[in-house]
Design an enzyme around this catalytic site. Structure first.
Site, short mmCIF file in Angstrom:
data_model
loop_
_atom_site.label_atom_id
_atom_site.label_comp_id
_atom_site.label_asym_id
_atom_site.label_seq_id
_atom_site.Cartn_x
_atom_site.Cartn_y
_atom_site.Cartn_z
N HIS A 92 0.83 -1.21 0.00
CA HIS A 92 0.00 0.00 0.00
C HIS A 92 0.86 1.25 0.00
O HIS A 92 2.02 1.24 0.39
CB HIS A 92 -0.97 0.01 1.19
CG HIS A 92 -0.34 0.37 2.49
ND1 HIS A 92 -0.17 1.67 2.90
CD2 HIS A 92 0.19 -0.40 3.47
CE1 HIS A 92 0.42 1.68 4.09
NE2 HIS A 92 0.65 0.43 4.46
N CYS A 93 0.23 2.33 -0.46
CA CYS A 93 0.82 3.66 -0.36
C CYS A 93 -0.23 4.53 0.33
O CYS A 93 -1.00 4.03 1.15
CB CYS A 93 1.26 4.19 -1.73
SG CYS A 93 -0.05 4.34 -2.96
N TRP A 94 -0.29 5.81 0.02
CA TRP A 94 -1.26 6.68 0.71
C TRP A 94 -2.69 6.37 0.30
O TRP A 94 -3.55 6.14 1.13
CB TRP A 94 -0.91 8.15 0.47
CG TRP A 94 -1.94 9.10 1.01
CD1 TRP A 94 -2.70 9.97 0.31
CD2 TRP A 94 -2.35 9.26 2.38
NE1 TRP A 94 -3.55 10.66 1.14
CE2 TRP A 94 -3.35 10.24 2.42
CE3 TRP A 94 -1.96 8.66 3.58
CZ2 TRP A 94 -3.97 10.64 3.60
CZ3 TRP A 94 -2.58 9.06 4.75
CH2 TRP A 94 -3.57 10.04 4.75
#
Length: 177
Positions: free
Chosen positions: A85-87
């Protein structure tokens, strides 16, 4: 909602170190696509020259790190599987997922990224259990009441016991260190 996949699969957070330090999913491992400085550079290019130019700048920065990402991810993965995941579950996690899948790691992207996870957790707090605080004068039997509630299966937190301190009147008198 947030996926429970992370209970069995390692979570790879590809946000910058600063983003990770400001908050992350428990037990997630930070393998940042960009350093804090690199993220600032790509963001500036995006603001000044647009998405296409920013993508090219990002590729220029990330290119030399591809082997490092794959080697690191293979050490983190369990049974060749990761949750990434990222933001927001956008370009950074999609890029990393593509690379890792190309390298033979089954990769799932957390839908909505860390932002969705944070929303899920905040929502769960608003629907949490009822909390009651027990207070009263010294010697009024608060500790005995907590013990009685506990013996009936109620969940209690005895702060004086945890602190090995009986409060302002008796302090640490007779308590272990």
């Amino acid at each position: 909602g947030w996926s429970p996949l992370g209970h069995d699969v390692p979570i790879l957070d590809v946000r910058s170190p600063k983003e990770f330090s400001q908050g992350h999913i428990p037990n997630a491992v930070n393998l940042p696509l960009f350093t804090d400085e690199e993220r600032a550079i790509v963001g500036t290019v995006y603001d000044k020259s647009g998405k296409d130019t920013a993508i090219l700048k990002g590729l220029e920065i990330v290119g030399p790190k591809l082997e490092y990402f794959v080697r690191s991810a293979k050490e983190i993965a369990i049974q060749h599987e990761l949750l990434v995941h990222c933001w927001r579950g956008g370009m950074r996690s999609e890029a990393m997922a593509w690379l890792l899948q190309f390298a033979g790691i089954k990769t799932t992207i957390l839908p909505g990224g860390y932002k969705a996870y944070r929303h899920f957790i905040r929502q769960s707090f608003s629907q949490g259990p009822e909390v009651r605080i027990l207070g009263g004068m010294t010697g009024s039997g608060k500790t005995e009441l907590l013990r009685e509630l506990s013996s009936h299966g109620e969940q209690v937190i005895d702060l004086e016991k945890l602190a090995c301190h009986k409060g302002s009147a008796f302090g640490a008198l007779g308590q272990p260190e």
